[in-house]
Design a protein around this motif. Structure first.
Motif: not given
Length: 147
Positions: A57-68, A122-135
């Motif tokens: 799910g995190l990977i798919e979310h990163s891909a969709q964010t990036s594809s925007s 594309i380079f993408c990072e996902t956060f929960l508050d200040d915690q890095l979840l995925i790069r």
């Protein structure tokens, strides 16, 4: 980052995805080189297992964010009936540091590294508050399809 309704951009104008595969709720910022999205993890999400949003799910979310970033050139007119198809062509790097829980709201920030026609890196990072979840560093291809 505070989410204010008047500042949110409808993700549907920049992605062809719809439920149950839509993994971004809003675009908070969008330029030709950068995008910031938000996504709230709901219990009925297909990537939720044991109350956690799993790695896929995190990977798919990163891909969709990036594809925007690339998708905005296809969806410039929100009223258009444009249909596109997109693919992840390469994942150069994925680092997962944590998994969000149901009810968490994650924020992703992606920036364009390079673009050639309909292919981008594309380079993408996902956060929960200040915690890095995925790069991730991901390459995508998007193409308009004939109706």
């Amino acid at each position: 980052m505070e989410l204010k309704e008047e500042n949110l951009i409808n993700i549907h104008h920049f992605l062809p995805h719809r439920n149950p595969m839509l993994m971004a709720d809003y675009i908070l910022e969008l330029t030709p080189e950068k995008v910031v999205t938000s996504f709230e993890i709901t219990p009925d999400n297909i990537f939720v297992h044991n109350n956690q949003f799993v790695e896929a799910g995190l990977i798919e979310h990163s891909a969709q964010t990036s594809s925007s970033i690339l998708g905005q050139s296809f969806f410039e007119n929100p009223e258009s009936n444009t249909k596109v198809i997109g693919f992840i062509t390469n994942i150069k790097k994925i680092e997962v540091f944590g998994l969000p829980q149901v009810g968490d709201k994650i924020i992703s920030k992606a920036s364009l590294i390079s673009k050639y026609e309909n292919i981008c890196n594309i380079f993408c990072e996902t956060f929960l508050d200040d915690q890095l979840l995925i790069r991730t560093q991901i390459s995508l291809f998007i193409q308009e399809i004939e109706s």
